[in-house]
Motif scaffolding. Structure first.
Motif, PDB file in Angstrom:
ATOM      1  N   ARG A  94       0.860  -1.189   0.000  1.00 24.74           N
ATOM      2  CA  ARG A  94       0.000   0.000   0.000  1.00 24.74           C
ATOM      3  C   ARG A  94       0.892   1.233   0.000  1.00 24.74           C
ATOM      4  O   ARG A  94       1.448   1.613   1.027  1.00 24.74           O
ATOM      5  CB  ARG A  94      -0.928  -0.003   1.222  1.00 24.74           C
ATOM      6  CG  ARG A  94      -2.173  -0.859   1.023  1.00 24.74           C
ATOM      7  CD  ARG A  94      -3.007  -0.917   2.297  1.00 24.74           C
ATOM      8  NE  ARG A  94      -3.515   0.391   2.700  1.00 24.74           N
ATOM      9  CZ  ARG A  94      -4.605   0.959   2.208  1.00 24.74           C
ATOM     10  NH1 ARG A  94      -5.295   0.355   1.267  1.00 24.74           N
ATOM     11  NH2 ARG A  94      -5.022   2.130   2.655  1.00 24.74           N
ATOM     12  N   LEU A  95       1.043   1.828  -1.164  1.00 24.29           N
ATOM     13  CA  LEU A  95       1.850   3.029  -1.307  1.00 24.29           C
ATOM     14  C   LEU A  95       0.998   4.166  -1.856  1.00 24.29           C
ATOM     15  O   LEU A  95       0.023   3.939  -2.571  1.00 24.29           O
ATOM     16  CB  LEU A  95       3.037   2.815  -2.255  1.00 24.29           C
ATOM     17  CG  LEU A  95       4.286   2.195  -1.664  1.00 24.29           C
ATOM     18  CD1 LEU A  95       4.233   0.698  -1.808  1.00 24.29           C
ATOM     19  CD2 LEU A  95       5.534   2.754  -2.346  1.00 24.29           C
ATOM     20  N   LEU A  96       1.413   5.358  -1.544  1.00 25.11           N
ATOM     21  CA  LEU A  96       0.861   6.557  -2.164  1.00 25.11           C
ATOM     22  C   LEU A  96       1.874   7.029  -3.201  1.00 25.11           C
ATOM     23  O   LEU A  96       3.029   7.309  -2.866  1.00 25.11           O
ATOM     24  CB  LEU A  96       0.621   7.642  -1.115  1.00 25.11           C
ATOM     25  CG  LEU A  96       0.114   8.993  -1.623  1.00 25.11           C
ATOM     26  CD1 LEU A  96      -1.225   8.826  -2.338  1.00 25.11           C
ATOM     27  CD2 LEU A  96      -0.014   9.979  -0.477  1.00 25.11           C
ATOM     28  N   VAL A  97       1.472   7.062  -4.458  1.00 25.08           N
ATOM     29  CA  VAL A  97       2.354   7.447  -5.564  1.00 25.08           C
ATOM     30  C   VAL A  97       1.875   8.784  -6.109  1.00 25.08           C
ATOM     31  O   VAL A  97       0.749   8.886  -6.618  1.00 25.08           O
ATOM     32  CB  VAL A  97       2.346   6.377  -6.675  1.00 25.08           C
ATOM     33  CG1 VAL A  97       3.264   6.801  -7.824  1.00 25.08           C
ATOM     34  CG2 VAL A  97       2.765   5.019  -6.122  1.00 25.08           C
ATOM     35  N   ILE A  98       2.695   9.816  -5.982  1.00 25.32           N
ATOM     36  CA  ILE A  98       2.337  11.146  -6.479  1.00 25.32           C
ATOM     37  C   ILE A  98       3.178  11.450  -7.712  1.00 25.32           C
ATOM     38  O   ILE A  98       4.412  11.453  -7.650  1.00 25.32           O
ATOM     39  CB  ILE A  98       2.557  12.222  -5.402  1.00 25.32           C
ATOM     40  CG1 ILE A  98       1.628  11.959  -4.210  1.00 25.32           C
ATOM     41  CG2 ILE A  98       2.297  13.611  -5.974  1.00 25.32           C
ATOM     42  CD1 ILE A  98       1.790  12.946  -3.089  1.00 25.32           C
TER      43      ILE A  98
END
Length: 940
Positions: free
Chosen positions: A386-390
């Motif tokens: 679970r990553l946040l990729v911006i």
């Protein structure tokens, strides 16, 4: 209302029931926050009254408080707040807080640290720190309640500093620099943060910056407290002045548990830029983003695209929201600025994939050159996480599509264009930002200028908002300009801005924003001295938005000191930012404006002269830096500069690598720009030389996706100007590049062409250099006999003034080829000669490889004990130059040699360390080492 209630205290106060935000207003909000701060404990009625009403309690305060509690029970559930004797208690059975969770995580981190599990400690600390979204209860108008929360800040600092110490001990100095710089800006009187910043800068090879950080801290501390820095900072400064003595320096621990040894790995990417100070508004947009978090729970990928015009606040919104929800993404946050719009060249998708894969721990050797293969590898690496990729500032859908995760993560994209294709094909949620509403726009002025000034002249505040068309970037520039002129009425600020607007048209008509950013920028620009204005214009000619004081000095044809004074003037009026000492950057819109001013006010000749000075500076600096990475002689040194010489010296390998790390993208952009300007023999030769000068850094560090295009173009340019020696060097490097990407026939042809060319030119030294690379190509197709013949030819040429580095390389590769042919005595002899050659040259990079080869030759010949001193020396060198993949490989080979000799316990020790390092860099050899360790465990 029933359900699981959560109160968030570590930042702006929020109340959520089953994850949904519940509005709690007025004094009810203060009362609930006070109870949450003491959750599980009885808060006396008098204390609660004091927190809610402070010095002005109502006549019937107890009855009024009872009414507040009754309303809270009606809103959130009757069993939430319990009446207990002299006060009230928030029941933790039905309500939790992020503060409770934070303390639980920190407590568990201490426990696992005491048990020696440093990896688990690191993960727990990161999760705990990820809960923080700002200053505790920063949005509540209760001075006493905020005083109650002050001690929580110290708890957060202790956890953060412990985590920083783990990162510093693991060698992640460069990774924490941005975070530390942001923290000392927010908390300039906390010496423990300055201490860690100085240590990180020094260990990253930036000794001068570390000392500059001390001076900056001392200035702040003396100015605000009238005191000198404490003893520990002073001792650290002295250690840095003595250079090597700071290597063993340890920062002051946050508490006693921090004597626990820290691990040498276990890194999760935490790449969010600093949160935006004074963020206001966007409540509806934040609520839409909040909905996305829950959608990732079912392990499907969620994608959202935030679009809007330049300066509307897309990045500010996304970064602010990302900090709020970072705790929901335990596997980290990736951030990539794609430079889709601005003065910098847009980031190639392959390059972005390379950066993202490296950030996830994938070693360079595992990153394929093919775009589709890289994209597939990224999805594999992100699977189950679970990553946040911006993906910030995207050019179009095609640029970002290969960068999207496959499942379970959230991809958030910003861009000026509406990414409709992404919405249609990938189901991306589109969010279009509009201008701030009047209330939020005035609130932004309120934050920057102060409440009193805005209240004093509300009509002028509204006019400023209208003149800036409620565009956040324009509002911030104007507000910060006005904040420096405290004696000037806000009405005069509005009048000045109104007068400016009629002279300039809109910055970007296709953005659809009816505002005049040129007027806003020109307001600050017109107030500059003539010298500073010229500096600003010339900086617009830089190919990137970031630059050093030395590069700026070269552009302007000045010495570093006068250039720095002009840069400080530009920073003071917010036309530049100064994120770290000696480093400056533009907002991309300001970069466009600076370039526009240069085109209007500088002659063609002056612009070309400035670009030539910058090209010359980068070439001479790259040559200086390259000399610290390799002992290979350069084909020619650039001529001395005509004006001031701002070229920096480099203390050593680390210092030079750090410079290249920060500059290689700008260098490639500069080469692109000058190459696209058309043929010019002088400039063309300079760009070819610069391409050659950056080879060692790009190859050693694995930034290889640009190499085919870079050197094919350099080869064409060298042929165009008839530079035979440069043509041969380009062919030689292309032989290596083609072998790397699997085009073995082209590799052999390029190597052979280079050899033939150097023979025709009569250059024995470069003939030998090309022969080594051609031999590598022969070995790659299994032609070890032909490879040995080519390398023997190099040794024959060595009698005619061949560079020692070339000869050492030939000896090292001969040792490897002879091992493959089973000729161990010859392999040992050549390996020993290679070690002696590189020892004589002081080339630590190549000596590490030679020592490993020599040790392996001794081991293969049946003499494992004789190999150990060389393995140990190679291991020490890898630690000196911080090459963790090589360190892991040497440990792996060393452990194998120990096991062969029956030294099983020592082999296990070596392999366990190798396993940790392979695991940290994401090298699949970790599986092999794990199996070897498991096999030893099964043996009686």
């Amino acid at each position: 209302m029933r359900g699981r209630t959560e109160c968030r205290l570590l930042g702006p106060f929020e109340v959520r029931v089953d994850g949904a935000l519940v509005p709690v207003r007025g004094r009810q909000r203060i009362a609930l926050a006070a109870l949450a701060l003491s959750a599980g404990r009885v808060l006396p009625i008098d204390t609660l009254i004091d927190r809610v009403w402070e010095d002005e309690p109502p006549r019937q305060a107890r009855a009024s408080l009872q009414t507040l509690v009754t309303r809270l029970r009606r809103l959130l559930g009757a069993d939430l707040i319990e009446t207990s004797g002299p006060g009230y208690r928030l029941r933790t059975q039905v309500c939790t807080t992020d503060l409770i969770r934070f303390r639980e995580l920190v407590s568990r981190a201490r426990e696992v640290a005491a048990q020696g599990d440093g990896y688990a400690e690191l993960d727990l600390l990161r999760e705990a720190i990820g809960l923080w979204a700002g200053e505790p209860l920063s949005d509540l108008p209760s001075v006493r309640l905020q005083a109650d929360a002050a001690g929580i800040v110290e708890e957060g600092f202790r956890a953060l500093e412990r985590r920083l110490d783990i990162d510093l001990a693991a060698g992640r100095h460069r990774e924490v620099l941005g975070e530390l710089r942001s923290m000392v800006s927010r908390y300039p009187l906390r010496e423990t943060l300055w201490e860690r910043l100085m240590l990180a800068l020094h260990r990253a090879g930036r000794r001068a910056d570390a000392l500059a950080a001390y001076e900056e801290a001392a200035k702040v501390i003396r100015g605000q407290l009238g005191l000198d820095p404490g003893r520990r900072m002073t001792v650290l400064r002295e250690a840095i002045l003595q250079d090597g003595t700071a290597a063993a320096y340890e920062p002051a621990p946050a508490d006693a548990a921090e004597a626990t040894p820290v691990p040498a790995g276990a890194w999760t990417p935490r790449q969010l830029p600093p949160d935006i100070a004074g963020f206001v508004g966007r409540a509806a947009d934040l609520a839409v983003l909040d909905e996305l978090v829950d959608e990732t729970i079912d392990a499907r990928v969620v994608t959202a695209a935030v679009d809007g015009p330049a300066g509307i606040g897309k990045t500010a919104l996304v970064v602010h929201w990302a900090h709020r929800v970072s705790g929901h993404f335990p596997d980290g946050q990736l951030y990539v600025n794609l430079h889709g719009y601005g003065t910098e060249k847009p980031v190639e998708t392959a390059g972005a994939l390379d950066f993202m894969l490296r950030s996830l721990g994938v070693p360079a050797a595992r990153i394929p050159p093919d775009l589709d293969a890289r994209s597939a590898l990224l999805r594999s690496e992100l699977a189950g996480r679970r990553l946040l990729v911006i993906l910030d500032n995207a050019r179009d859908s095609e640029q970002v599509r290969p960068l999207l995760p496959g499942s379970g993560s959230l991809a958030l994209i910003t861009g000026r264009r509406q990414l409709r294709s992404l919405a249609v094909r990938e189901g991306a949620r589109r969010i279009t930002l509009g201008l701030l509403d009047d209330m939020d726009a005035v609130a932004l002025l309120h934050r920057v200028l102060g409440a009193e000034r805005v209240r004093h002249d509300p009509a002028a505040a509204v006019e400023v908002v209208d003149l800036c068309a409620r565009l956040p970037l324009a509002l911030r520039v104007v507000a910060e300009y006005a904040a420096r002129r405290l004696d000037e009425p806000l009405a005069e600020v509005a009048a000045d801005l109104r007068a400016q607007r009629s002279r300039l048209d809109a910055l970007s008509a296709d953005d659809g924003v009816s505002t005049d950013l040129r007027a806003v920028f020109s307001w600050s620009y017109n107030a500059l001295s003539d010298s500073a204005a010229r500096m600003f214009r010339l900086l617009g000619l830089s190919p990137g938005t970031e630059f050093s004081a030395c590069a700026a000095a070269a552009l302007a044809g000045l010495g570093v000191r006068p250039a720095s004074q002009l840069l400080d003037e530009l920073t003071a009026v917010h036309l530049l930012a100064n994120p770290t000492p000696g480093r400056y950057e533009f907002h991309d819109l300001l970069g466009e404006y600076a370039r526009e001013r240069a085109e209007l006010q500088e002659s063609d000749g002056d612009r070309e002269a400035a670009e030539n000075r910058l090209l010359d500076w980068y070439l001479r600096t790259a040559v200086n830096a390259r000399a610290k990475l390799t002992t290979y002689r350069f084909i020619e040194k650039p001529s001395p500069p005509a004006g001031p010489d701002p070229v920096p010296d480099f203390a050593g390998y680390d210092d030079a690598t750090a410079w290249f790390e920060g500059q290689w993208r700008t260098i490639l952009s500069l080469i692109d720009r000058i190459a696209s300007a058309g043929p010019d023999s002088g400039r063309t030769r300079q760009t070819v030389l610069l391409s050659l000068a950056i080879w060692d850094f790009l190859w050693l560090t694995g930034y290889r996706h640009d190499l085919p295009r870079l050197y094919e173009r350099a080869l064409a340019a060298a042929r165009e100007i008839g530079a035979g020696m440069l043509e041969g060097l380009c062919l030689t490097f292309l032989a290596v590049v083609y072998r790397w990407i699997g085009q073995l026939e082209r590799a052999l042809r390029a190597g052979a062409d280079a050899v033939d060319l150097f023979i025709r030119l009569g250059s024995v030294e470069y003939e030998a250099f090309a022969l080594v690379r051609m031999a590598n190509g022969l070995a790659a197709i299994g032609e070890n006999d032909l490879a040995c013949a080519a390398l023997e030819r190099v040794l024959l040429l060595s009698r005619a003034d061949v560079d020692l580095t070339v000869r050492g390389d030939a000896q090292n590769h001969l040792a490897i080829a002879e091992m493959r042919r089973g000729k161990f005595d010859a392999a040992i002899a050549h390996g020993q000669l290679a070690v002696e050659t590189f020892r004589q040259l002081g080339d630590r990079v190549r000596m590490t490889a030679a020592l490993d080869t020599y040790a392996e030759a001794l081991e293969s010949s049946g003499q494992p004990e004789l190999s150990w001193p060389s393995y140990r020396e190679a291991l020490a060198l890898t630690r000196e130059i911080h090459t963790i993949p090589w360190q892991a490989l040497v440990l792996y080979h060393y452990g194998r040699s120990l096991r062969v000799a029956g030294e099983v316990d020592r082999a296990v020790t070596a392999w366990r360390e190798a396993y940790d390092l392979f695991l940290w860099v994401g090298d699949p050899t970790a599986d092999t080492v794990r199996d070897l360790l498991a096999e030893l465990d099964r043996q009686p």
